[in-house]
Design a protein around this motif. Sequence first.
Motif, PDB file in Angstrom:
ATOM      1  N   TYR A 183       0.844  -1.193   0.000  1.00 31.21           N
ATOM      2  CA  TYR A 183       0.000   0.000   0.000  1.00 31.21           C
ATOM      3  C   TYR A 183       0.875   1.238   0.000  1.00 31.21           C
ATOM      4  O   TYR A 183       1.787   1.367   0.820  1.00 31.21           O
ATOM      5  CB  TYR A 183      -0.898  -0.008   1.237  1.00 31.21           C
ATOM      6  N   SER A 184       0.599   2.152  -0.934  1.00 33.63           N
ATOM      7  CA  SER A 184       1.344   3.405  -1.031  1.00 33.63           C
ATOM      8  C   SER A 184       0.396   4.574  -0.817  1.00 33.63           C
ATOM      9  O   SER A 184      -0.599   4.706  -1.535  1.00 33.63           O
ATOM     10  CB  SER A 184       2.017   3.506  -2.405  1.00 33.63           C
ATOM     11  N   PHE A 185       0.692   5.410   0.176  1.00 34.89           N
ATOM     12  CA  PHE A 185      -0.195   6.530   0.520  1.00 34.89           C
ATOM     13  C   PHE A 185       0.335   7.828  -0.068  1.00 34.89           C
ATOM     14  O   PHE A 185       1.508   8.169   0.084  1.00 34.89           O
ATOM     15  CB  PHE A 185      -0.338   6.663   2.040  1.00 34.89           C
ATOM     16  N   ALA A 186      -0.572   8.584  -0.710  1.00 37.17           N
ATOM     17  CA  ALA A 186      -0.206   9.805  -1.435  1.00 37.17           C
ATOM     18  C   ALA A 186      -0.112  11.011  -0.506  1.00 37.17           C
ATOM     19  O   ALA A 186      -0.744  12.048  -0.719  1.00 37.17           O
ATOM     20  CB  ALA A 186      -1.219  10.063  -2.542  1.00 37.17           C
ATOM     21  N   SER A 187       0.707  10.893   0.528  1.00 33.01           N
ATOM     22  CA  SER A 187       0.821  11.953   1.526  1.00 33.01           C
ATOM     23  C   SER A 187       1.563  13.172   1.004  1.00 33.01           C
ATOM     24  O   SER A 187       1.601  14.209   1.676  1.00 33.01           O
ATOM     25  CB  SER A 187       1.508  11.423   2.791  1.00 33.01           C
ATOM     26  N   HIS A 188       2.129  13.096  -0.202  1.00 33.46           N
ATOM     27  CA  HIS A 188       2.819  14.258  -0.772  1.00 33.46           C
ATOM     28  C   HIS A 188       1.832  15.326  -1.216  1.00 33.46           C
ATOM     29  O   HIS A 188       2.225  16.477  -1.396  1.00 33.46           O
ATOM     30  CB  HIS A 188       3.697  13.834  -1.950  1.00 33.46           C
ATOM     31  N   PHE A 189       0.549  14.971  -1.405  1.00 33.97           N
ATOM     32  CA  PHE A 189      -0.428  16.006  -1.761  1.00 33.97           C
ATOM     33  C   PHE A 189      -1.747  15.870  -1.014  1.00 33.97           C
ATOM     34  O   PHE A 189      -2.573  16.781  -1.044  1.00 33.97           O
ATOM     35  CB  PHE A 189      -0.696  16.019  -3.278  1.00 33.97           C
ATOM     36  N   SER A 190      -1.975  14.741  -0.344  1.00 31.66           N
ATOM     37  CA  SER A 190      -3.237  14.534   0.376  1.00 31.66           C
ATOM     38  C   SER A 190      -2.948  13.912   1.739  1.00 31.66           C
ATOM     39  O   SER A 190      -3.117  12.701   1.936  1.00 31.66           O
ATOM     40  CB  SER A 190      -4.152  13.625  -0.457  1.00 31.66           C
ATOM     41  N   PRO A 191      -2.495  14.726   2.691  1.00 29.61           N
ATOM     42  CA  PRO A 191      -1.953  14.179   3.941  1.00 29.61           C
ATOM     43  C   PRO A 191      -2.986  13.744   4.972  1.00 29.61           C
ATOM     44  O   PRO A 191      -2.654  13.022   5.916  1.00 29.61           O
ATOM     45  CB  PRO A 191      -1.140  15.348   4.484  1.00 29.61           C
ATOM     46  N   GLY A 192      -4.245  14.153   4.812  1.00 28.83           N
ATOM     47  CA  GLY A 192      -5.225  14.057   5.890  1.00 28.83           C
ATOM     48  C   GLY A 192      -5.360  12.715   6.575  1.00 28.83           C
ATOM     49  O   GLY A 192      -5.331  12.619   7.798  1.00 28.83           O
ATOM     50  N   ALA A 193      -5.532  11.634   5.814  1.00 28.94           N
ATOM     51  CA  ALA A 193      -5.866  10.327   6.408  1.00 28.94           C
ATOM     52  C   ALA A 193      -4.658   9.413   6.551  1.00 28.94           C
ATOM     53  O   ALA A 193      -4.815   8.208   6.779  1.00 28.94           O
ATOM     54  CB  ALA A 193      -6.938   9.638   5.561  1.00 28.94           C
ATOM     55  N   LEU A 194      -3.454   9.951   6.445  1.00 32.91           N
ATOM     56  CA  LEU A 194      -2.245   9.122   6.402  1.00 32.91           C
ATOM     57  C   LEU A 194      -2.173   8.094   7.527  1.00 32.91           C
ATOM     58  O   LEU A 194      -2.078   6.889   7.290  1.00 32.91           O
ATOM     59  CB  LEU A 194      -0.997  10.018   6.426  1.00 32.91           C
ATOM     60  N   HIS A 195      -2.225   8.549   8.757  1.00 33.30           N
ATOM     61  CA  HIS A 195      -1.988   7.634   9.880  1.00 33.30           C
ATOM     62  C   HIS A 195      -3.148   6.660  10.077  1.00 33.30           C
ATOM     63  O   HIS A 195      -2.941   5.476  10.367  1.00 33.30           O
ATOM     64  CB  HIS A 195      -1.702   8.440  11.150  1.00 33.30           C
ATOM     65  N   GLU A 196      -4.364   7.135   9.885  1.00 36.58           N
ATOM     66  CA  GLU A 196      -5.528   6.261  10.013  1.00 36.58           C
ATOM     67  C   GLU A 196      -5.503   5.170   8.943  1.00 36.58           C
ATOM     68  O   GLU A 196      -5.794   3.998   9.217  1.00 36.58           O
ATOM     69  CB  GLU A 196      -6.809   7.093   9.887  1.00 36.58           C
ATOM     70  N   ALA A 197      -5.125   5.533   7.723  1.00 40.46           N
ATOM     71  CA  ALA A 197      -5.082   4.572   6.625  1.00 40.46           C
ATOM     72  C   ALA A 197      -4.004   3.508   6.866  1.00 40.46           C
ATOM     73  O   ALA A 197      -4.241   2.308   6.645  1.00 40.46           O
ATOM     74  CB  ALA A 197      -4.836   5.288   5.303  1.00 40.46           C
ATOM     75  N   ILE A 198      -2.829   3.929   7.312  1.00 41.76           N
ATOM     76  CA  ILE A 198      -1.752   2.973   7.577  1.00 41.76           C
ATOM     77  C   ILE A 198      -2.156   2.010   8.695  1.00 41.76           C
ATOM     78  O   ILE A 198      -1.932   0.794   8.609  1.00 41.76           O
ATOM     79  CB  ILE A 198      -0.442   3.704   7.934  1.00 41.76           C
ATOM     80  N   ALA A 199      -2.775   2.541   9.743  1.00 39.24           N
ATOM     81  CA  ALA A 199      -3.200   1.696  10.861  1.00 39.24           C
ATOM     82  C   ALA A 199      -4.234   0.673  10.410  1.00 39.24           C
ATOM     83  O   ALA A 199      -4.164  -0.515  10.776  1.00 39.24           O
ATOM     84  CB  ALA A 199      -3.763   2.559  11.989  1.00 39.24           C
ATOM     85  N   LEU A 200      -5.208   1.112   9.620  1.00 39.39           N
ATOM     86  CA  LEU A 200      -6.237   0.195   9.109  1.00 39.39           C
ATOM     87  C   LEU A 200      -5.605  -0.886   8.244  1.00 39.39           C
ATOM     88  O   LEU A 200      -5.932  -2.068   8.372  1.00 39.39           O
ATOM     89  CB  LEU A 200      -7.271   0.988   8.315  1.00 39.39           C
TER      90      LEU A 200
END
Length: 326
Positions: A183-200
């Motif tokens: 899973y790759s999270f687009a935190s470079h432009f959409s940071p809001g749900a980063l930690h919640e998404a990784i935890a899930l």
Amino acid sequence: MPVPLSILDLATAARGQSAKQALDGTVALAQKAEETGYRRVWYAEHHNMASIASSATSVLIAHVAAHTKTIRLGAGGVMLPNHAPLVIAEQFGTLESLHPGRIDLGLGRAPGTDQNTMRALRRSGASADTFPEDVMELQGYLRGQSRIPGVDAYPGKGTDVPLFILGSSLFGASLAAALGLPYSFASHFSPGALHEAIALYRRDFQPSEQLDKPYVIAAYNVIAADDKADAERQQREMMRSRVALLLRPGTEYTDEQADVLLDSPQAQHLHQMATYSAVGTPDVVREKVTEFAEHTGADELIIAHQGPRVEQRLRSAELLAEAWMG
């Protein structure tokens, strides 16, 4: 060992630059990444954006692969609802056949563009609804286990190109966990749900044929320069170019007008997009990247070097690699 670093190259054309200059820059950046120890370089599918030259993602990957030797290259990502899964399997099966062991396929469900361009792509608003089924259909072609009787991808069948799910919400995290994919999270432009998404994702991950434990890639913006003032100038120029996102396509504006807009409430979203960023000299950047890696627990970081011009991105990539990997 430090967390591995990769590069997300947006194939950006600075104001006044041609697409050819931007594309030549992608080759130079991938060669620099290969030389300095980055793990992979990914290119994102965007449409109808004058400053981004990576719309034909598989074509760009083929070109860069022909000018590099060892570094992994891939899509970060292909917006799968814009395409038939069979066509993407054929494209990436071709790439894998030409460059064995070097190709990645990251998949997203966003359109990568605006509503009018969605229509030009022959995509409807409902196209994203079948994303999970489309991912599994694509995976079947690449594994040689087609879900459509009598239909296979040639080239593609049995190439097992590794899949990654990209996202900026809980939906992608949930799907990646269910399918046992990285899973790759687009935190470079959409940071809001980063930690919640990784935890899930980590909580719900189911081992698969491709992956036996969760693997998280998190994106981070970097402008590294030899001196602080230069890095800050580059950041201001980059932010000025993003003002175009607030205006009608093709609208011309001066630097002074851009600065007024950037200091207004209208630009709040642009500043929020850059939440996860490091700007400065290599020691400052290394410290901030280390903080981000520890904060997320990511298995890999994918860096968007945000210098407005190719030579600035090349220097940023080099400085970070030296600071990070010694």
